[in-house]
Design an enzyme around this catalytic site. Structure first.
Site, PDB file in Angstrom:
ATOM      1  N   GLU A  41      18.263  62.982  43.505  1.00  0.00           N
ATOM      2  CA  GLU A  41      17.340  62.847  44.638  1.00  0.00           C
ATOM      3  C   GLU A  41      17.070  64.019  45.288  1.00  0.00           C
ATOM      4  O   GLU A  41      17.932  65.119  45.635  1.00  0.00           O
ATOM      5  CB  GLU A  41      18.006  61.849  45.522  1.00  0.00           C
ATOM      6  N   ARG A 267      32.770  59.311  38.525  1.00  0.00           N
ATOM      7  CA  ARG A 267      32.130  60.685  38.840  1.00  0.00           C
ATOM      8  C   ARG A 267      33.124  61.814  38.899  1.00  0.00           C
ATOM      9  O   ARG A 267      34.236  61.509  39.041  1.00  0.00           O
ATOM     10  CB  ARG A 267      31.430  60.526  40.494  1.00  0.00           C
ATOM     11  N   LYS A 277      26.671  65.205  49.266  1.00  0.00           N
ATOM     12  CA  LYS A 277      25.495  66.153  49.904  1.00  0.00           C
ATOM     13  C   LYS A 277      25.461  66.182  51.427  1.00  0.00           C
ATOM     14  O   LYS A 277      25.059  67.190  51.898  1.00  0.00           O
ATOM     15  CB  LYS A 277      24.130  65.668  49.218  1.00  0.00           C
TER      16      LYS A 277
HETATM   17  P1  ATP Z   1      23.487  60.971  47.478  1.00  0.00           P
HETATM   18  O1  ATP Z   1      24.870  61.212  48.366  1.00  0.00           O
HETATM   19  O2  ATP Z   1      22.353  61.781  48.086  1.00  0.00           O
HETATM   20  O3  ATP Z   1      23.206  59.681  46.914  1.00  0.00           O
HETATM   21  P2  ATP Z   1      24.278  61.750  44.901  1.00  0.00           P
HETATM   22  O4  ATP Z   1      25.283  62.650  44.731  1.00  0.00           O
HETATM   23  O5  ATP Z   1      24.615  60.337  44.200  1.00  0.00           O
HETATM   24  O6  ATP Z   1      23.990  61.929  46.207  1.00  0.00           O
HETATM   25  P3  ATP Z   1      21.780  62.186  43.373  1.00  0.00           P
HETATM   26  O7  ATP Z   1      20.838  63.260  43.469  1.00  0.00           O
HETATM   27  O8  ATP Z   1      21.362  60.877  43.575  1.00  0.00           O
HETATM   28  O9  ATP Z   1      22.869  62.499  44.418  1.00  0.00           O
HETATM   29  O10 ATP Z   1      22.457  62.218  41.973  1.00  0.00           O
HETATM   30  C1  ATP Z   1      21.953  62.504  40.784  1.00  0.00           C
HETATM   31  C2  ATP Z   1      22.699  61.936  39.595  1.00  0.00           C
HETATM   32  O11 ATP Z   1      23.877  62.824  39.599  1.00  0.00           O
HETATM   33  C3  ATP Z   1      23.151  60.757  39.701  1.00  0.00           C
HETATM   34  O12 ATP Z   1      22.944  60.085  38.299  1.00  0.00           O
HETATM   35  C4  ATP Z   1      24.613  60.752  40.104  1.00  0.00           C
HETATM   36  O13 ATP Z   1      25.128  59.481  39.559  1.00  0.00           O
HETATM   37  C5  ATP Z   1      25.151  62.080  39.413  1.00  0.00           C
HETATM   38  N1  ATP Z   1      26.268  62.334  40.150  1.00  0.00           N
HETATM   39  C6  ATP Z   1      26.117  62.672  41.726  1.00  0.00           C
HETATM   40  N2  ATP Z   1      27.492  63.115  42.056  1.00  0.00           N
HETATM   41  C7  ATP Z   1      28.158  63.018  40.637  1.00  0.00           C
HETATM   42  C8  ATP Z   1      29.455  63.416  40.617  1.00  0.00           C
HETATM   43  N3  ATP Z   1      30.439  63.923  41.830  1.00  0.00           N
HETATM   44  N4  ATP Z   1      29.961  63.247  39.563  1.00  0.00           N
HETATM   45  C9  ATP Z   1      29.386  63.148  38.286  1.00  0.00           C
HETATM   46  N5  ATP Z   1      28.072  62.572  38.523  1.00  0.00           N
HETATM   47  C10 ATP Z   1      27.349  62.719  39.784  1.00  0.00           C
HETATM   48 MG    MG Z   2      22.437  59.231  44.761  1.00  0.00          MG
END
Ligand code: ATP
Ligand code: MG
Length: 566
Positions: A41, A267, A277
């Site tokens: 995102e 994660r 974030k």
């Molecule tokens: P938000 O809190 O804004 O939802 P997010 O960390 O989920 O943040 P996204 O931009 O939606 O951010 O994440 C993009 C991709 O990265 C998603 O598929 C998410 O699952 C993956 N991702 C985010 N954080 C992690 C993490 N700590 N470990 C592994 N994958 C992650």
């Molecule tokens: Mg997300």
């Protein structure tokens, strides 16, 4: 929960459970190729957690000679910005991955998603609801209580089509109407209790401008975007496990030709940092750090600026692996990944962080010799370089003590030490200013010891680094350390994570001295200052004639000891 420590790291690994599924699907002919996607995102910069997902999704495409899409999940117009889109593209490329022609935006599907919603209404599977947010919450029920059906649930298809069309035309206020999937208000899974799939937001979108005032929700958008792009394996983190029934419901109800398989993995959780974030943004906007790319931030841009290499991050992701259970990775594992990458290839150089002048009283005043330094003692093919040596040098202030203990194998009055690639020198005296601060030390050198060994075979234990006072380059150095002092800064919801910020996470050294060979070192290059750590020129602050080094990482893990000693 167990934390993975640096010592747990092993090289060889069997396929993780996701790669096993992929391999089986290819072997059975279920799929002839794979298509994965990384769906960020654009509401912030990517961090090391995203790197795990990138290395998984793009890694699978590299391993299977197939494609991985970069898709921006840009369905929330209020938080998204073009700046984030650009930074994300740059970061994915820098990590070494390539989406080819497959760059997509969920917002490109707004028209299709709208048509799918109309189709759901026609199927009697979606309705326009006018409950306000508070009522919606009450009707929703809880984990232990079933929800209640909305009074708007049984509107006719015609009425729903008309209202949805009018939502789209902007006839209603934000929050007054939503479109909901008609599933099951008694489902034990709250996500299935008639989730909202469209809401009114009278906000311009970074790509579609003011074309739309209704925006699709994430869960609804995500599965359909995957389906539109013919994704085979939709890999996401564990918190989406409970959303999978909704993912499948939407695609089954609409009978889409492509129904990707959603697979969840744990994660990345890393100690001594925060990964949300929202919290990272808070550090930036409240100026606890110098921007998203502050070298202490665990963002990809921060790590890049600090001097981490793409390979070290990929190796880190390989090391930690992909699993189904939540766990913690110790920050030391990431720091070891960069040490392991740099150790065999970073040229060794000499830099003095806290210079103290050393005068060789018996060395000719106007003489300069060229000493030969090896660029990498374990790696002779990396060659040698010339090191000017003359009467006045700088050494590290901490390498001299007026009254050293016996085990201090460095300089003190009467003690002899080896100057790396230079001569053996013996301290004869030192100067101080009015305040008692040492301003210079005086030595004599043994001209028979050029290169560092004594022909009479006498043992000299200590070897210290130095730079030549005439030719050394002045530079500034940022000594970076972990941003937080505790392993889990945001463990407790009621405690502000910012109170655990490490006050010593950035120490600025204004006047350091480095050997002249570093004059033109460019950002993105790393060197080892012998005995001190790995350093890299800062890409923002450093310029020709004005060198600013970042410490990438220390030579050894100093936190492991601190942890043990409590
Ligand atoms: P938000 O809190 O804004 O939802 P997010 O960390 O989920 O943040 P996204 O931009 O939606 O951010 O994440 C993009 C991709 O990265 C998603 O598929 C998410 O699952 C993956 N991702 C985010 N954080 C992690 C993490 N700590 N470990 C592994 N994958 C992650
Ligand atoms: Mg997300």
């Amino acid at each position: 929960m167990k934390t993975m420590e640096p010592k747990d790291v092993k090289e060889e690994k069997p396929l993780d459970f996701i790669r096993q599924i992929v391999a089986e699907d290819l072997a059975s002919g279920k799929h002839s190729t794979t298509i994965t996607r990384f769906p960020p995102e654009p509401n912030g910069f990517l961090h090391i957690g995203h790197a795990k997902s990138i290395c998984l999704n793009f890694g699978i495409s590299v391993e299977n000679d197939s494609t991985c899409h970069l898709r921006f999940d840009d369905t929330n117009p209020s938080k998204e910005e073009t700046e984030y889109v650009e930074s994300i593209k740059k970061d994915v490329q820098w990590l070494g991955f390539n989406w080819g022609d497959h760059l997509y935006f969920a917002s490109d599907y707004f028209e299709k998603l709208y048509d799918f919603a109309v189709q759901l209404i026609k199927l009697g599977k979606a309705y326009v609801c006018e409950l306000n947010a508070e009522e919606m919450r009450q009707y929703r029920g809880t984990l232990t209580e079933p929800g209640k059906e909305s009074p708007y649930r049984n509107r006719s298809v015609e009425e729903n089509l008309d209202l949805f069309e009018r939502m789209k035309r902007g006839e209603f206020e934000e929050g007054s109407h939503v479109l909901r999937a008609k599933i099951d208000m008694e489902s034990p899974n709250l996500n299935m209790r008639d989730p909202v799939i469209y809401r009114i937001l009278k906000t311009d979108h970074h790509r579609t401008g003011d074309t739309w005032c209704i925006y699709p929700m994430y869960d609804y958008t995500h599965c359909l975007s995957d389906s539109i792009e013919n994704i085979t394996h939709s890999l996401c983190t564990l918190e989406f496990e409970d959303h999978r029934p909704l993912y499948d419901w939407v695609l089954e109800t609409l009978q889409t030709p492509c129904h990707p398989r959603q697979i969840e993995f744990a994660r990345l959780n890393l100690t001594y940092t925060v990964m949300s974030k929202r919290k990272l943004l808070q550090l930036v906007t409240e100026k606890y750090v110098d921007g998203w790319d502050d070298p202490r931030m665990l963002t990809i841009s921060g790590l890049r600026r600090r001097g981490y290499t793409p390979a070290s991050i990929r190796n880190f992701c390989h090391t930690i692996g992909i699993g189904k259970r939540e766990s913690w990775i110790d920050m030391g594992v990431l720091e070891n990944a960069i040490r392991d990458d740099l150790n065999p290839k970073a040229p060794r150089v000499m830099g003095v962080l806290d210079p103290l002048k050393l005068v060789i009283d018996n060395y000719p005043e106007d003489k300069t010799e060229m000493m030969t330094g090896q660029n990498h003692p374990q790696n002779p093919e990396m060659g040698t370089r010339e090191l000017p040596f003359s009467r006045e040098l700088y050494i590290e202030r901490s390498d001299f003590m007026i009254d050293p203990p016996r085990k201090f194998h460095r300089l003190g009055p009467g003690r002899e030490v080896r100057l790396r690639y230079g001569y053996l020198v013996t301290c004869v005296s030192y100067d101080t200013d009015e305040s008692g601060e040492i301003t210079a030390i005086h030595c004599t050198y043994d001209p028979e010891t050029r290169g560092g060994s004594a022909p009479d075979g006498r043992k000299v234990k200590g070897t210290i680094h130095w730079v030549d006072a005439n030719s050394a380059i002045d530079c500034k150095i940022h000594l970076y350390d972990r941003l937080f002092t505790v392993e889990h800064p945001d463990a407790d919801k009621d405690t502000d994570f910012k109170q655990f910020l490490n006050p010593e996470s950035k120490v600025v050294i204004e006047h350091a001295k480095v050997e002249p060979s570093l004059k033109d070192l460019e950002p993105g290059r790393q060197v080892q200052f012998e005995r001190t750590g790995y350093f890299s020129p800062d890409p923002v602050d450093s310029s020709p004639g004005n060198l600013v080094f970042n410490r990438v990482v220390t030579l050894r893990d100093s936190w492991a000891k601190k942890q043990k000693n409590g």
